[in-house]
Scaffold this motif. Structure first.
Motif, PDB file in Angstrom:
ATOM      1  N   THR B  59      44.049 171.974  33.964  1.00  0.00           N
ATOM      2  CA  THR B  59      43.502 170.730  34.586  1.00  0.00           C
ATOM      3  C   THR B  59      44.565 169.669  35.037  1.00  0.00           C
ATOM      4  OG1 THR B  59      43.112 169.373  32.516  1.00  0.00           O
ATOM      5  CG2 THR B  59      41.315 170.911  33.424  1.00  0.00           C
ATOM      6  N   GLY B  60      44.208 168.608  35.660  1.00  0.00           N
ATOM      7  CA  GLY B  60      45.030 167.441  36.012  1.00  0.00           C
ATOM      8  C   GLY B  60      44.755 166.362  35.142  1.00  0.00           C
ATOM      9  N   ILE B  61      44.794 165.182  35.463  1.00  0.00           N
ATOM     10  CA  ILE B  61      44.694 163.860  34.953  1.00  0.00           C
ATOM     11  C   ILE B  61      43.439 163.365  35.478  1.00  0.00           C
ATOM     12  CG2 ILE B  61      45.670 161.607  34.200  1.00  0.00           C
ATOM     13  CD1 ILE B  61      46.988 163.899  32.834  1.00  0.00           C
ATOM     14  N   GLY B  62      42.870 162.629  34.697  1.00  0.00           N
ATOM     15  CA  GLY B  62      41.655 161.978  35.091  1.00  0.00           C
ATOM     16  C   GLY B  62      40.517 162.240  34.265  1.00  0.00           C
ATOM     17  N   CYS B  63      39.200 161.728  34.674  1.00  0.00           N
ATOM     18  CA  CYS B  63      38.173 162.229  33.785  1.00  0.00           C
ATOM     19  C   CYS B  63      37.894 163.791  33.867  1.00  0.00           C
ATOM     20  CB  CYS B  63      36.644 161.690  34.483  1.00  0.00           C
ATOM     21  SG  CYS B  63      36.724 159.881  34.435  1.00  0.00           S
ATOM     22  N   SER B  64      38.214 164.398  35.231  1.00  0.00           N
ATOM     23  CA  SER B  64      37.978 165.824  35.091  1.00  0.00           C
ATOM     24  C   SER B  64      39.043 166.496  34.267  1.00  0.00           C
ATOM     25  CB  SER B  64      38.425 166.076  36.627  1.00  0.00           C
ATOM     26  OG  SER B  64      39.641 166.062  36.765  1.00  0.00           O
ATOM     27  N   GLY B  65      40.065 165.779  34.166  1.00  0.00           N
ATOM     28  CA  GLY B  65      41.346 166.531  33.278  1.00  0.00           C
ATOM     29  C   GLY B  65      40.719 166.935  31.780  1.00  0.00           C
ATOM     30  N   LYS B  66      39.538 166.168  31.448  1.00  0.00           N
ATOM     31  CA  LYS B  66      39.565 166.359  30.010  1.00  0.00           C
ATOM     32  C   LYS B  66      38.725 167.779  29.942  1.00  0.00           C
ATOM     33  CE  LYS B  66      39.758 161.627  28.723  1.00  0.00           C
ATOM     34  NZ  LYS B  66      38.889 160.316  28.213  1.00  0.00           N
ATOM     35  N   LEU B  67      38.287 168.243  30.993  1.00  0.00           N
ATOM     36  CA  LEU B  67      37.373 169.562  30.696  1.00  0.00           C
ATOM     37  C   LEU B  67      37.616 170.117  30.086  1.00  0.00           C
ATOM     38  CD1 LEU B  67      34.938 171.119  32.542  1.00  0.00           C
ATOM     39  CD2 LEU B  67      36.754 172.043  33.957  1.00  0.00           C
ATOM     40  N   ASN B  68      38.942 170.967  29.998  1.00  0.00           N
ATOM     41  CA  ASN B  68      39.258 171.819  28.997  1.00  0.00           C
ATOM     42  C   ASN B  68      39.320 171.535  27.364  1.00  0.00           C
ATOM     43  OD1 ASN B  68      41.659 170.463  29.466  1.00  0.00           O
ATOM     44  ND2 ASN B  68      42.680 172.271  30.551  1.00  0.00           N
ATOM     45  N   SER B  69      39.263 170.243  27.392  1.00  0.00           N
ATOM     46  CA  SER B  69      38.948 169.660  25.866  1.00  0.00           C
ATOM     47  C   SER B  69      37.559 170.250  25.063  1.00  0.00           C
ATOM     48  CB  SER B  69      39.059 168.269  25.792  1.00  0.00           C
ATOM     49  OG  SER B  69      40.383 167.883  25.818  1.00  0.00           O
ATOM     50  N   TYR B  70      36.619 170.526  26.321  1.00  0.00           N
ATOM     51  CA  TYR B  70      35.317 170.563  25.919  1.00  0.00           C
ATOM     52  C   TYR B  70      34.976 172.059  26.407  1.00  0.00           C
ATOM     53  CZ  TYR B  70      35.735 165.679  26.708  1.00  0.00           C
ATOM     54  OH  TYR B  70      36.315 164.289  26.745  1.00  0.00           O
ATOM     55  N   LEU B  71      35.794 172.805  26.323  1.00  0.00           N
ATOM     56  CA  LEU B  71      35.515 174.319  26.901  1.00  0.00           C
ATOM     57  C   LEU B  71      36.851 175.085  25.814  1.00  0.00           C
ATOM     58  CD1 LEU B  71      33.407 175.507  28.948  1.00  0.00           C
ATOM     59  CD2 LEU B  71      35.446 175.537  30.443  1.00  0.00           C
ATOM     60  N   ASP B  72      36.152 176.027  25.271  1.00  0.00           N
ATOM     61  CA  ASP B  72      36.852 176.748  24.564  1.00  0.00           C
ATOM     62  C   ASP B  72      37.756 177.871  24.993  1.00  0.00           C
ATOM     63  OD1 ASP B  72      38.115 177.101  22.077  1.00  0.00           O
ATOM     64  OD2 ASP B  72      36.477 177.971  20.991  1.00  0.00           O
ATOM     65  N   THR B  73      38.402 177.856  25.925  1.00  0.00           N
ATOM     66  CA  THR B  73      39.392 178.848  26.464  1.00  0.00           C
ATOM     67  C   THR B  73      40.756 178.336  26.085  1.00  0.00           C
ATOM     68  OG1 THR B  73      39.854 177.679  28.466  1.00  0.00           O
ATOM     69  CG2 THR B  73      37.856 179.070  28.439  1.00  0.00           C
ATOM     70  N   TYR B  74      41.683 179.210  26.734  1.00  0.00           N
ATOM     71  CA  TYR B  74      43.126 178.693  26.580  1.00  0.00           C
ATOM     72  C   TYR B  74      43.078 177.476  27.625  1.00  0.00           C
ATOM     73  CZ  TYR B  74      45.676 182.191  24.003  1.00  0.00           C
ATOM     74  OH  TYR B  74      46.327 183.010  22.775  1.00  0.00           O
ATOM     75  N   GLY B  75      43.717 176.431  27.341  1.00  0.00           N
ATOM     76  CA  GLY B  75      43.658 175.408  28.299  1.00  0.00           C
ATOM     77  C   GLY B  75      45.348 174.932  28.437  1.00  0.00           C
ATOM     78  N   PHE B  76      45.414 174.412  29.764  1.00  0.00           N
ATOM     79  CA  PHE B  76      46.646 173.483  30.133  1.00  0.00           C
ATOM     80  C   PHE B  76      46.272 172.100  30.709  1.00  0.00           C
ATOM     81  CE2 PHE B  76      51.352 174.573  30.590  1.00  0.00           C
ATOM     82  CZ  PHE B  76      51.800 173.108  30.368  1.00  0.00           C
ATOM     83  N   HIS B  77      46.385 171.055  30.091  1.00  0.00           N
ATOM     84  CA  HIS B  77      46.133 169.965  30.539  1.00  0.00           C
ATOM     85  C   HIS B  77      47.249 169.218  31.116  1.00  0.00           C
ATOM     86  CE1 HIS B  77      44.830 165.489  29.736  1.00  0.00           C
ATOM     87  NE2 HIS B  77      44.340 165.799  30.887  1.00  0.00           N
ATOM     88  N   THR B  78      47.505 169.332  32.294  1.00  0.00           N
ATOM     89  CA  THR B  78      48.867 169.280  33.182  1.00  0.00           C
ATOM     90  C   THR B  78      48.905 167.886  33.384  1.00  0.00           C
ATOM     91  OG1 THR B  78      48.269 169.773  35.251  1.00  0.00           O
ATOM     92  CG2 THR B  78      48.942 171.399  33.856  1.00  0.00           C
ATOM     93  N   ILE B  79      49.399 167.512  34.328  1.00  0.00           N
ATOM     94  CA  ILE B  79      49.782 165.968  34.586  1.00  0.00           C
ATOM     95  C   ILE B  79      49.350 165.701  36.174  1.00  0.00           C
ATOM     96  CG2 ILE B  79      51.706 165.264  33.551  1.00  0.00           C
ATOM     97  CD1 ILE B  79      53.442 166.743  35.469  1.00  0.00           C
TER      98      ILE B  79
END
Lengths: 631, 313
Positions: B59-79
């Motif tokens: 994911t990127g940054i912004g409200c959408s960027g938080k998506l992978n905090s709420y989904l239990d996969t491998y995640g990369f919250h980038t910039i």
């Protein structure tokens, strides 16, 4: 400055084949048993513009381009001219004779293509020739080339004349030509070579003293540039992914990697910009591949964001910064060491990265390998700094130097068995960023592994990777990340030989300090100063960050005064030294050059002598002596 | 020995596997469209048959960027804007991964616009979900690249003089091989489109309309929507670029006039993905590159030849 060395300069317009000709001639000299060093000077344009390559060849070890040169092959300016209309592109005239003579040594040889150049254009040419005892050979290379091949083969004709004048055998040159081309092209070039060689021997009388030195290598040598060194180091470090965007002089490394990676089963990507390039390296590394990217000044500026992301997510990457003169687009094809501070600190927050600046092509190989090892063992970005000088500079290196196994170890990655046993949080996520470690390294998992799920994020995060702004967690994570640098310094100091290079007597009174690509030049200056009775030693710093505090302190404590030699206007390495050591300000002066050309040994000698004699100004033009603190 | 046993593992996947046990509750505002994306993804992923451990959500940054905090996969919250280059490299490095990138309209069509264009052009085999709410949300309501012309905000006090981005048309023109639009208010369609997008072999771009009840009160809330595949009024061939392009233009014009057209706009099953193109020219290894570092039998020195030392470029 002696004439038991040949410094051969081939000059002309870009597009005259100066690069390839000099590459092959340097190899021929190397294969004849000599040590060689090449220096490349070119303008920021494709066709025309004054360009030259120098090859210094001696029996002794050769560490720099030397001072001046003693053999000029002036080809001409064919590509700056429209041959049909006999007109120049633009207003500019390219004069390979005019622009080169200032640095030609007394007694030197001039060969110029009389089919392209006219000495009537050169002010006071005959007087200067007489004054300097130059030996001039006006040979119609264009005519020879046309007769036996094509006009473009003037460079080959020039090599034939050179070989005759220096009494060289043609075998090695022929072998290299056979390696490089075939068919009609080869035949024509060989004809041109032989004809020029024989004609020169038959028609000219040689009164000069210059001959090609002789030497012998005890083992097979290869000719390697700084860019080659970096690329081979990366390949042998197990790097199999590169992403980049073209920019001079970084493009050399990028091109060598792009041409070799598919053969090695790797992936090379030319992408839309440098932000993407570094971000791709982060993505590939996150997924488990040894990855690199790189750029030069302006492109590296764009990489600040993904570089910081790699620091925060603890994703190993290696970036190459091939410096050129700035600010902004600066002098696109000229060297400078002006990006140091940007490399050390760019990106938001506290820097957490390894920075190396190799001195020569062999060290570029070593340090690139070490950069990968540290990056992957410690999950930290490692940056290797080269510059336009080192990038295009060729030196001979024993082939056996490269005889080392590929390092395929991806570093601190856990296996699935280990992950099953590793700590997980209550939701089942792997605690990838644990606080407590021995050396700051929290082992990682790779996407696709069982029991390894976690969130990598550029935000501050807790052990399982969830965004977390708790002050205690923040301090624990920051401290752990910073601890890696302490551990890396210990590893560099203790387990591996230091990459810093020393020259001169250990108990010398004075010190010269330099970093990166200027090391060879400064070491040559140290030798000359000692021969002239000045007691001086040098340290060439290659491991810049984590800063070599111990070694630098010992060096500076042991000398009365020290002069830091660097190619920038603001004494950036001196600033780093004073910041890191917090003392020695009164002992340190700077010798600075930022005119687009690297130092020559004699310049360093003169400036250093002036400094110990208390001069305020540098005796060398276009350079600057910056006094010690308080002076 | 594979280091990636989770990849390709065949097992029944529990719907709840993607829901983290003790994750923080989403920090999105009540009524936010982002909940719709989360819900649709949670429903789609088990049906696609990929396990959480072989799924990488960038994911990127912004409200959408938080998506992978709420989904239990491998995640990369980038910039901000950079989810695509990170995601596509991960896919190149390990093609066994199911790679999904997500970002907002500012993130994806603004700061990351260049990456969007080029990732679509190359047709990387991945899914890209853009949370399009026509506003910058997390930075508190500034005008975004999809905000309608005349949109007033603190940073555009006189109203925006800019024509909004046409994300569907831009995507098609750039080269995406699957382009769809869905809306958080249409959960069934959203789930179906996400399944198709994830299963698509190539770059699948989903413009996901997510209402922002906090900062974009004036915006249409994407109702009533029309499913173009279900409606007799919109008969066109989704595999025909020209027809798809016309349909996209109509949808993009209609959005700000109160008609929300959603559905599949363009599907090209024939175009090879970037990985396949690279394989065809010999620049992409057959086996996943990431596996090689763990393969006991891989001979690292086999290709190593110092002929290259004397080769100069």
């Amino acid at each position: 400055m002696t004439d038991d060395e040949l410094i051969w300069r081939i000059a002309g317009g870009s597009g005259d084949g100066i690069d390839s000709t000099s590459q092959n001639f340097a190899k021929a000299l190397m294969r004849s048993g000599l040590n060689v060093f090449t220096h490349r000077h070119y303008p920021s344009r494709i066709r025309g513009g004054h360009t030259y390559v120098e090859i210094r060849a001696t029996e002794d070890d050769v560490k720099s381009r030397g001072d001046g040169y003693n053999f000029l092959l002036a080809l001409g300016d064919s590509f700056a001219r429209n041959p049909k209309e006999n007109a120049y592109y633009g207003e500019e005239e390219i004069k390979p004779l005019y622009e080169n003579l200032d640095e030609l040594r007394e007694g030197g040889i001039i060969v110029y293509d009389s089919g392209m150049l006219d000495t009537d254009d050169i002010p006071n040419f005959d007087e200067r020739v007489e004054e300097n005892d130059w030996h001039v050979f006006d040979i119609n290379l264009r005519e020879i080339a046309k007769e036996h091949g094509r006009e473009i083969m003037r460079n080959t004709a020039g090599v034939g004349v050179t070989a005759a004048l220096l009494d060289m055998e043609l075998d090695e040159i022929e072998n290299l030509m056979e390696d490089a081309m075939g068919g009609d092209m080869l035949e024509a070039n060989l004809n041109v070579l032989h004809d020029a060689y024989e004609m020169t021997n038959e028609e000219y009388e040689f009164e000069h003293d210059l001959t090609v030195p002789t030497g012998e290598h005890d083992e097979e040598q290869v000719l390697v540039s700084g860019s080659n060194g970096v690329a081979y180091g990366a390949l042998d470090a197990g790097c199999r992914f590169i992403a980049g965007y073209p920019m001079t002089p970084w493009t050399d490394v990028f091109a060598i990697m792009s041409q070799n990676l598919p053969e090695f089963g790797g992936i090379a990507e030319q992408v839309e910009d440098e932000i993407a390039a570094a971000a791709l390296a982060v993505g590939a590394s996150h997924a488990g591949v040894k990855a690199m990217s790189g750029s030069s000044g302006g492109g590296f500026a764009l990489m600040g964001e993904p570089l910081g992301l790699a620091e925060m997510t603890e994703t190993p990457i290696v970036l190459i910064e091939a410096m050129r003169a700035g600010p902004s687009t600066g002098l696109p094809t000229k060297p400078e060491q002006g990006d140091l501070e940007s490399i050390l600190y760019s990106s938001q927050g506290d820097s957490n990265r390894v920075v190396f600046a190799p001195a020569d092509p062999a060290e570029a190989y070593d340090q690139t390998r070490m950069a990968f090892k540290l990056a992957y063992d410690y999950q930290i970005p490692a940056i290797v700094i080269i510059d336009q000088k080192l990038s295009g500079e060729n030196r001979n290196v024993p082939k056996s130097f490269f005889d080392r196994p590929v390092d395929a170890d991806p570093g601190s990655v856990l296996t699935e068995e280990e992950l099953a046993e590793a700590p997980h949080d209550e939701s089942g996520k792997f605690e990838r960023f644990i606080h407590e470690t021995d050396n700051g390294v929290a082992p990682r998992s790779l996407p696709g592994q069982k029991d390894g799920r976690y969130l990598a994020t550029g935000n501050e995060h807790n052990k399982a990777g969830h965004i977390d702004e708790d002050p205690d967690n923040r301090v624990a994570q920051m401290s752990r990340r910073m601890e890696k640098l302490v551990s890396i310094r210990e590893e560099l100091d203790e387990e591996h030989e230091s990459q810093q290079s020393y020259r001169g007597p250990e108990d010398a009174e004075y010190g010269l300090i330099t970093w990166g690509s200027q090391q060879g030049t400064v070491e040559e200056a140290v030798d000359r100063l000692n021969e002239r009775g000045v007691s001086v030693k040098s340290i060439g710093v290659s491991d810049l960050m984590p800063y070599p505090e111990q070694e630098m302190t010992e060096f500076l404590e042991s000398v009365e005064e020290a002069m830091i030699v660097e190619m920038n206007a603001t004494a950036q390495f001196r600033g780093l030294t004073q910041k890191e050591l917090g003392q020695f300000g009164e002992k340190l002066t700077s010798f600075l050059k930022y005119d687009g050309n690297p130092f020559e040994p004699e310049e360093v000698v003169e400036a250093f002598e002036a400094q110990i004699n208390g001069a305020d100004e540098s005796p060398v033009t276009r350079t600057e002596i910056r006094p010690a603190a308080g002076d | 020995m594979s280091a990636f046993n989770a990849i390709g593992e065949e097992r029944d996947i529990d719907r709840d596997e993607y829901t983290p046990g003790i994750e923080p509750q989403p920090t999105w505002c009540p009524g936010c469209g982002d909940f719709g994306v989360l819900k649709a993804l949670k429903q789609a992923l088990p049906e696609v048959g990929r396990t959480p451990e072989e799924t990488l959500l960038c994911t990127g940054i912004g409200c959408s960027g938080k998506l992978n905090s709420y989904l239990d996969t491998y995640g990369f919250h980038t910039i901000h804007g950079r989810s695509l280059p990170v995601a596509r490299a991960a896919k190149l490095a390990n093609p066994g991964l199911e790679v999904i990138a997500a970002g907002g309209d500012g993130d994806g069509y603004g700061i990351g616009g260049n990456h969007f264009m080029h990732t679509a052009r190359e047709n990387h085999d991945m899914t890209y979900i853009v949370f399009n709410n026509e506003i910058f949300g997390l930075t508190k309501g500034q005008t975004s690249p999809t905000s309608p012309k005349g949109h007033k905000s603190k940073t555009q006090p006189s109203g925006s003089a800019k024509t909004p981005i046409r994300p569907l048309s831009l995507s098609l023109t750039s080269g995406a091989s699957y382009v769809a639009r869905t809306a958080a208010v249409n959960p069934n369609q959203a789930k179906e489109i996400l399944i198709e997008a994830i299963e698509h072999d190539g770059f699948a771009h989903v413009d996901f309309l997510t209402q922002c009840p906090t900062w974009n009160k004036d915006a249409k809330q994407y109702v009533p929507y029309v499913d173009i595949q279900d409606s007799d009024d919109y008969d066109f061939d989704v595999t025909d670029r020209r027809e798809a392009s016309e349909m996209m233009y109509e949808a993009e014009d209609a959005l700000h006039e109160g008609t929300v057209l959603t559905g599949r706009f363009y599907v090209d099953e024939d175009r090879p993905s970037y990985q396949e193109e690279k394989k065809a020219i010999g620049e992409m290894p057959e086996e996943p590159l990431a596996e090689r570092y763990f393969a006991d039998d891989y001979d690292w020195d086999q290709k190593r030849s110092y002929d290259l030392l004397d080769r100069h470029v």
